[in-house]
Scaffold this motif. Structure first.
Motif, short mmCIF file in Angstrom:
data_model
loop_
_atom_site.label_atom_id
_atom_site.label_comp_id
_atom_site.label_asym_id
_atom_site.label_seq_id
_atom_site.Cartn_x
_atom_site.Cartn_y
_atom_site.Cartn_z
N ASP A 1 -33.95 0.14 -27.31
CA ASP A 1 -33.34 1.28 -26.62
C ASP A 1 -33.65 1.26 -25.13
OD1 ASP A 1 -32.27 2.16 -28.97
OD2 ASP A 1 -33.90 3.56 -29.41
N LEU A 2 -34.90 0.97 -24.78
CA LEU A 2 -35.29 0.94 -23.37
C LEU A 2 -34.60 -0.21 -22.64
CD1 LEU A 2 -39.11 1.68 -23.71
CD2 LEU A 2 -37.38 3.20 -22.76
N ARG A 3 -34.51 -1.35 -23.28
CA ARG A 3 -33.85 -2.51 -22.67
C ARG A 3 -32.36 -2.19 -22.43
NH1 ARG A 3 -35.24 -7.98 -23.12
NH2 ARG A 3 -36.66 -7.43 -24.80
N THR A 4 -31.73 -1.59 -23.44
CA THR A 4 -30.32 -1.24 -23.31
C THR A 4 -30.11 -0.23 -22.18
OG1 THR A 4 -29.93 -1.61 -25.68
CG2 THR A 4 -28.32 -0.27 -24.51
N SER A 5 -30.99 0.76 -22.08
CA SER A 5 -30.89 1.76 -21.00
C SER A 5 -31.04 1.11 -19.63
CB SER A 5 -31.96 2.83 -21.18
OG SER A 5 -31.76 3.56 -22.38
N ALA A 6 -31.98 0.17 -19.52
CA ALA A 6 -32.20 -0.53 -18.25
C ALA A 6 -30.97 -1.37 -17.88
CB ALA A 6 -33.44 -1.40 -18.33
N GLN A 7 -30.38 -2.03 -18.86
CA GLN A 7 -29.19 -2.83 -18.60
C GLN A 7 -28.02 -1.96 -18.17
OE1 GLN A 7 -28.56 -5.20 -22.13
NE2 GLN A 7 -30.27 -6.59 -21.66
N GLU A 8 -27.89 -0.81 -18.81
CA GLU A 8 -26.82 0.13 -18.42
C GLU A 8 -27.05 0.64 -17.00
OE1 GLU A 8 -26.93 3.06 -21.47
OE2 GLU A 8 -25.78 1.85 -22.91
N GLN A 9 -28.30 0.86 -16.63
CA GLN A 9 -28.61 1.32 -15.28
C GLN A 9 -28.22 0.27 -14.24
OE1 GLN A 9 -29.74 4.23 -14.14
NE2 GLN A 9 -29.83 3.53 -12.02
N VAL A 10 -28.54 -0.99 -14.54
CA VAL A 10 -28.16 -2.08 -13.63
C VAL A 10 -26.64 -2.17 -13.49
CG1 VAL A 10 -28.16 -4.60 -13.33
CG2 VAL A 10 -30.25 -3.44 -14.06
N GLU A 11 -25.94 -2.09 -14.61
CA GLU A 11 -24.48 -2.16 -14.59
C GLU A 11 -23.89 -1.02 -13.77
OE1 GLU A 11 -23.40 -2.14 -18.68
OE2 GLU A 11 -24.30 -4.11 -19.09
N PHE A 12 -24.43 0.20 -13.97
CA PHE A 12 -23.96 1.37 -13.23
C PHE A 12 -24.15 1.18 -11.73
CE2 PHE A 12 -25.10 5.32 -11.05
CZ PHE A 12 -23.92 6.03 -11.20
N MET A 13 -25.31 0.69 -11.35
CA MET A 13 -25.60 0.51 -9.93
C MET A 13 -24.69 -0.54 -9.30
SD MET A 13 -29.78 0.80 -9.78
CE MET A 13 -29.83 1.02 -7.99
N LEU A 14 -24.44 -1.62 -10.01
CA LEU A 14 -23.59 -2.68 -9.47
C LEU A 14 -22.14 -2.23 -9.33
CD1 LEU A 14 -24.99 -5.80 -11.37
CD2 LEU A 14 -25.16 -5.34 -8.93
N GLU A 15 -21.73 -1.30 -10.17
CA GLU A 15 -20.32 -0.87 -10.15
C GLU A 15 -20.09 0.39 -9.31
OE1 GLU A 15 -19.26 -0.45 -14.23
OE2 GLU A 15 -19.48 -2.59 -14.68
N ASP A 16 -21.06 1.31 -9.29
CA ASP A 16 -20.79 2.63 -8.71
C ASP A 16 -21.71 3.06 -7.57
OD1 ASP A 16 -18.67 3.17 -10.54
OD2 ASP A 16 -20.13 3.62 -12.09
N ASP A 17 -22.80 2.36 -7.34
CA ASP A 17 -23.71 2.78 -6.28
C ASP A 17 -23.21 2.24 -4.94
OD1 ASP A 17 -25.91 3.10 -4.47
OD2 ASP A 17 -27.24 3.35 -6.20
N GLU A 18 -22.89 3.13 -4.02
CA GLU A 18 -22.32 2.71 -2.74
C GLU A 18 -23.31 1.95 -1.86
OE1 GLU A 18 -23.10 7.00 -0.46
OE2 GLU A 18 -21.08 6.39 -1.03
N ASN A 19 -24.61 2.07 -2.14
CA ASN A 19 -25.62 1.37 -1.35
C ASN A 19 -25.86 -0.07 -1.81
OD1 ASN A 19 -26.24 3.49 0.44
ND2 ASN A 19 -27.55 4.45 -1.09
N ILE A 20 -25.42 -0.38 -3.03
CA ILE A 20 -25.71 -1.69 -3.63
C ILE A 20 -25.16 -2.85 -2.80
CG2 ILE A 20 -24.94 -3.16 -5.54
CD1 ILE A 20 -27.56 -1.90 -6.09
N PRO A 21 -23.91 -2.79 -2.29
CA PRO A 21 -23.43 -3.93 -1.49
C PRO A 21 -24.35 -4.28 -0.32
CG PRO A 21 -21.61 -2.47 -2.03
CD PRO A 21 -22.86 -1.77 -2.47
N LEU A 22 -24.98 -3.29 0.28
CA LEU A 22 -25.92 -3.55 1.38
C LEU A 22 -27.23 -4.12 0.86
CD1 LEU A 22 -25.37 -0.25 3.42
CD2 LEU A 22 -24.45 -2.52 3.94
N VAL A 23 -27.67 -3.62 -0.31
CA VAL A 23 -28.94 -4.06 -0.89
C VAL A 23 -28.85 -5.50 -1.40
CG1 VAL A 23 -30.56 -3.67 -2.79
CG2 VAL A 23 -29.69 -1.73 -1.46
N MET A 24 -27.65 -5.91 -1.89
CA MET A 24 -27.49 -7.24 -2.48
C MET A 24 -27.74 -8.37 -1.50
SD MET A 24 -26.99 -7.20 -5.71
CE MET A 24 -28.17 -5.87 -5.72
N GLY A 25 -27.64 -8.07 -0.21
CA GLY A 25 -27.91 -9.11 0.79
C GLY A 25 -29.38 -9.31 1.07
N ASP A 26 -30.24 -8.49 0.43
CA ASP A 26 -31.68 -8.57 0.65
C ASP A 26 -32.25 -9.82 -0.03
OD1 ASP A 26 -34.13 -6.55 1.44
OD2 ASP A 26 -34.65 -7.88 -0.22
#
Length: 302
Positions: free
Chosen positions: A39-64
């Motif tokens: 359950d925890l692993r699935t929640s963490a994976q969903e969090q990563v997916e959400f951030m990659l798709e919907d977090d407006e700051n992620i494109p800037l962070v991905m260049g780090d």
């Protein structure tokens, strides 16, 4: 503006820390909380997916650089863990252990998830390179005679993940040297061909078959991959394909036709070049006229 800049830096820093924490847990191999681990692993994976798709700051962070380095380390750990688990399969006396098979299938699903994640992060080349590196060991284990009639789910899942690698390389998402592409094909075509043949011979109700979509995807990627190889490498792959017993799959007729056309075209151009180089100069053309300088217009008349 300075306040706004500080706020933005703080937001980016927080986004980065949350993303790193989530992807670490999503790819963790430790059994810290066994009763809640899935359950925890699935929640963490969903969090990563959400951030990659919907977090407006992620494109800037991905260049780090830290994000990229940390992710590559995690990918390497996942592959190493999966390879060790797979080897333990044939080292155990009870190699048909359902619990062990379940654990390996979960690791393979994690690999499939990280592949999709790396696609969004433009780091999928790391996945492909790791898969090429461990392919020999994977096939050594999965083709062990003791596994001939069991673990069909694992065998089909391996082909599904391999198809993603073949598509990434075949369609140019990942660029590998010709030697690596040839190695990838030589290792996986015989196994995929064998599994397709065995799959076709099973009963209609058999749950572990290569689906039509999977077959078409693998075949299309292989054709594209073979067609882009140097001519001599193409000839080697196609020669093995023609001499194989199960020549029906994968159908490399299109790649074969392309190779034949290119070979004939190259031979014709070579023959023309040799013919032209062997033709003597016409005696009507003076040595002065054949000089490169004779073709330069005279801009200083008189």
């Amino acid at each position: 503006m300075s306040i706004f800049s500080n706020v933005q830096e703080t937001e980016l820093s927080c986004t980065k820390e949350v993303f790193l924490s989530a992807i670490r847990f999503a790819t963790s191999t430790a059994d810290s909380f066994p009763q809640f681990e899935d359950d925890l692993r699935t929640s963490a994976q969903e969090q990563v997916e959400f951030m990659l798709e919907d977090d407006e700051n992620i494109p800037l962070v991905m260049g780090d650089d830290e994000i990229k380095v940390e992710t590559r380390i995690l990918v390497s750990k996942i592959f190493s863990s999966f390879e060790n688990e797979l080897f333990s399969l044939i080292l155990e006396p009870d190699f048909a252990n359902e619990e062990m098979e379940k654990k390996i299938m979960r690791s393979l699903s994690d690999l499939e998830w990280i592949h999709n994640t790396l696609l969004k992060m433009d780091l999928v080349k790391d996945f492909v390179s790791n898969w090429v590196n461990i392919s020999s060991n994977l096939l050594k284990v999965i083709e062990d005679k003791r596994l001939d009639s069991i673990m069909w789910g694992l065998k089909i899942k391996l082909i599904e993940v391999t198809s993603k690698v073949l598509e990434a390389v075949g369609y140019g998402t990942v660029v590998l040297p010709a030697e690596s592409r040839v190695e990838l094909l030589k290792k996986w075509i015989p196994y995929i061909r064998k599994m397709k043949s065995l799959s076709d011979k099973t009963e209609p109700a058999f749950p572990y078959k290569m689906s039509e979509d999977l077959c078409q995807g693998v075949e299309g990627a292989i054709v594209s991959l073979v067609s882009a190889l140097p001519s001599n490498d193409q000839a080697e792959i196609l020669s093995d394909w023609i001499s194989a017993e199960q020549v029906k799959y994968p159908d490399l007729s299109e790649a074969f036709e392309i190779w034949c056309y290119r070979t004939k075209s190259a031979k014709r151009r070579l023959d023309e070049a040799l013919t032209e180089s062997a033709m003597p100069l016409s005696p009507l053309i003076s040595e002065e006229e054949t000089s490169p300088l004779s073709r330069v217009p005279n801009i200083f008349p008189g």
